[in-house]
Design an enzyme around this catalytic site. Sequence first.
Site, PDB file in Angstrom:
ATOM      1  N   SER A   1      -1.021   9.489   0.585  1.00 51.01           N
ATOM      2  CA  SER A   1      -0.152   9.729  -0.558  1.00 51.01           C
ATOM      3  C   SER A   1      -0.228  11.204  -0.976  1.00 51.01           C
ATOM      4  O   SER A   1       0.129  12.081  -0.199  1.00 51.01           O
ATOM      5  CB  SER A   1      -0.523   8.780  -1.693  1.00 51.01           C
TER       6      SER A   1
ATOM      7  N   ASP B   1       7.519   0.935   1.228  1.00 51.30           N
ATOM      8  CA  ASP B   1       7.047   2.055   0.416  1.00 51.30           C
ATOM      9  C   ASP B   1       8.245   2.911  -0.018  1.00 51.30           C
ATOM     10  O   ASP B   1       9.101   3.252   0.802  1.00 51.30           O
ATOM     11  CB  ASP B   1       6.073   2.897   1.248  1.00 51.30           C
TER      12      ASP B   1
END
Length: 323
Positions: A167, A266
Amino acid sequence: MASSTAKKIVSEIPTWIRVYDDGTVERPRSFPLVPPSLDDPITGVSSKDIIISQNTKLSARLYLPKLDSDKVKLPIYIYFHGGGFFFESAFSKLYNDHLNKLLSVADFIAVSVQYRLAPEHPLPACYHDCWDALQWVASHASKNTTNTEPWLTDHGDFDKVYIGGDSAGGNIAHNIAMRAGLESLPCAVKISGAILSHPYFWGSQPVGSESVTNLEQNMNRLIWKLVYPCAPGGIDNPMINPMGPGAPSLAGLGCSKVLVLVAGKDDLRDRGLCYYEAVNKSGWQGKIQLFEDKDENHVFYLFNSESDTATQLIKRMASFLLN
């Protein structure tokens, strides 16, 4: 009667972070911190915490697998944790468990960097911290290093230095690789490869399946505004949008291979795919790989590490670091 001096919220991303007018910050969703351990009872991996710089209080947690020989040399993996640049820690249970598991699959040294968090330390502070950590690791290739760490000097293979993260940490890994394409590291150390796991990239113009409505209220925009309020170019700053207008060529990546990991469910998936395609078209001389877990969410392998899908992904990461 309520006190007139009660502190007030001046900035907030609900359930994630609250910033008060007295400067205090609450991060309700951070995982608990855990201590390092010698010979973890489940994985056999040892860990310890070290100070890299007294000036900036930069620190890290080091991990070392169980060794059959005192003379063995291992690849070095410098890890940047996720958390939107504003929460989580190299010392949290989430990342401690992840790196213990990763090292139980493959033998290498991990250096998990405890960089400074926004908003107390707005970006680009964390990028500077992570570059400093990489420089510190590389300096151990010299026998004359001060502030040396024996695990690195005794067991580190400085011809196999990797960086990576999930991330926001994947974003950091990209930006560190770009800087390494412009600046030399101590002892002429080179970055062998980078893992960008579900990397946090964004931009002003939607791509792929991203929503075209309520753009200003998108979570990824709100995070960037919180952590880098003075970013030149705002959400199209090259550090968050490496494919945006005016961004430097991705041909400048300072490593020889990259692994990009994305997840089908995602919100960041399409940005990861665009990044992979852009690197491929840039003229970069390295090798880039892409792998997608189609039925999974953002960083699923951290929260459900025992699933078959997570186990296979961990093995894929380990293979990249060893080959």
